[in-house]
Design an enzyme around this catalytic site. Structure first.
Site, mmCIF file in Angstrom:
data_model
loop_
_atom_site.group_PDB
_atom_site.id
_atom_site.type_symbol
_atom_site.label_atom_id
_atom_site.label_comp_id
_atom_site.label_asym_id
_atom_site.label_seq_id
_atom_site.Cartn_x
_atom_site.Cartn_y
_atom_site.Cartn_z
ATOM 1 N N SER A 99 3.652 -2.716 11.107
ATOM 2 C CA SER A 99 2.603 -3.612 10.617
ATOM 3 C C SER A 99 1.352 -2.817 10.269
ATOM 4 C CB SER A 99 2.275 -4.669 11.681
ATOM 5 O OG SER A 99 1.564 -4.070 12.754
ATOM 6 N N SER A 110 -1.708 -3.216 11.537
ATOM 7 C CA SER A 110 -2.779 -3.384 12.525
ATOM 8 C C SER A 110 -3.501 -2.086 12.849
ATOM 9 C CB SER A 110 -2.226 -4.000 13.808
ATOM 10 O OG SER A 110 -1.390 -3.089 14.491
ATOM 11 N N LYS A 140 -1.410 0.331 19.723
ATOM 12 C CA LYS A 140 -2.828 0.054 19.511
ATOM 13 C C LYS A 140 -3.629 1.241 20.059
ATOM 14 C CE LYS A 140 -1.805 -4.273 18.315
ATOM 15 N NZ LYS A 140 -1.894 -4.762 16.924
ATOM 16 N N SER A 157 -5.557 -7.618 13.372
ATOM 17 C CA SER A 157 -4.820 -7.083 14.515
ATOM 18 C C SER A 157 -4.817 -8.100 15.646
ATOM 19 C CB SER A 157 -5.467 -5.778 15.001
ATOM 20 O OG SER A 157 -4.868 -5.344 16.205
#
Length: 303
Positions: free
Chosen positions: A108, A110, A165, A268
């Site tokens: 993704s 994010s 992350k 995100s």
């Protein structure tokens, strides 16, 4: 555990394959091979006795088939041959990805602009401690995650999924996110405006800044049209440590947990929405892009 979770857990699949092929390999080496050898010796003794009798009767025996007889008896069955040959490879792969380095693919956006969709990255599995594969239990302490690290972890709401992350808060930190800016332990982070970032897939621009996260400089994106924070109606473990006020919030990170945010701040789903990441969910530290088939220039370190 559901069938979907099992199929999605490659570590579990590798573990099962390693055990099954390993058991077959050891069984063959320490039992079946010896049994075949004993059978071959008995057959060869009988063969030699028969040939000796023929020679005594003046008949010339056929000695060429002795080697073929021995080879045929000693030959491994196909299922053992393939299992035995696969075992060392499977065991090596299992060891490398369980204790040293594991590859992941970024699914993704994010973490844009740091990591792009399609980036194939390597994750250091031991820098945050040595963990038992499959159950992910830490057995040897090494280092703790630090603010600014890019970390892969098991998604708290569904541990069968791996998320990536940036570590923003470590245990005990007070995190304040206001007007799309971070303050940690009453110290506001510094931000340097950079040229707007072009998303080549969507052909849109985002505001781009260099954020200094306690000495770790990295780029982040902001979408001017998006709110600083969408209202969170989900309750998560440690939710009482947080307060939400419209587009702003503050959280104190509980012991043994970490607060994670994506670099693409307005695109995100992270700790702002689903809460803290407990230590037992940590997979490892991402540190290197080893391939992106759409852009070979992406190969290299992103720290």
């Amino acid at each position: 555990m559901s069938v979907q979770s099992i199929l999605g857990n490659f570590a579990l699949i590798l573990f099962v394959l390693t055990i099954v092929t390993g058991v077959i390999w050891f069984l063959d080496v320490f039992y079946l091979a010896k049994k075949r050898r004993a059978h071959a010796d008995a057959a060869l003794a009988e063969y030699d006795a028969r040939n000796a009798k023929l020679a005594a009767e003046g008949i010339k025996p056929d000695s060429n088939s002795r080697a073929a007889l021995e080879a045929g008896i000693l030959r491994q069955p196909t299922w053992i041959e393939y299992s035995g040959s696969f075992f060392p490879v499977i065991a090596l792969v299992f060891f490398l990805r369980s204790f040293l380095y594991e590859p992941f693919k970024i699914p993704s956006s994010s973490m844009v602009p740091t990591l792009l969709v399609g980036d194939l990255i390597l994750v250091n599995k031991y820098t945050y401690g040595v963990r038992l594969p499959v159950i992910n239990k830490k057995i040897i302490e090494v280092n703790d995650p630090k603010r600014g690290d890019v970390m892969v972890f098991k998604y708290p709401e569904d541990p069968s999924l791996d998320y990536i992350k940036r570590v923003v808060g470590v245990p005990g930190d007070k995190i304040v996110y206001k007007n799309k800016r971070l303050t940690i332990n009453d110290q506001a982070l510094s931000y340097e405006e950079l040229p707007d970032y072009l998303d080549e897939d969507r052909l849109t621009y985002s505001k781009q800044y260099k954020e200094n996260l306690n000495g770790v400089a990295h780029r982040i994106l902001n979408d001017e049209g998006a709110p600083a924070y969408a209202t969170n109606e989900r309750s998560f473990p440690g939710h009482e440590n947080c307060s939400f006020n419209g587009g702003d919030f503050s959280c104190t990170v509980p012991p043994g947990n970490y607060f994670m945010m994506g670099d693409n701040r307005d695109n995100s789903l992270d700790s702002r929405y689903w809460g803290f990441v407990p230590d037992q969910n940590i997979v490892g530290k991402a540190f290197f892009i080893w391939m992106n088939f759409s852009n070979l220039k992406r190969i290299g370190s992103f720290q």
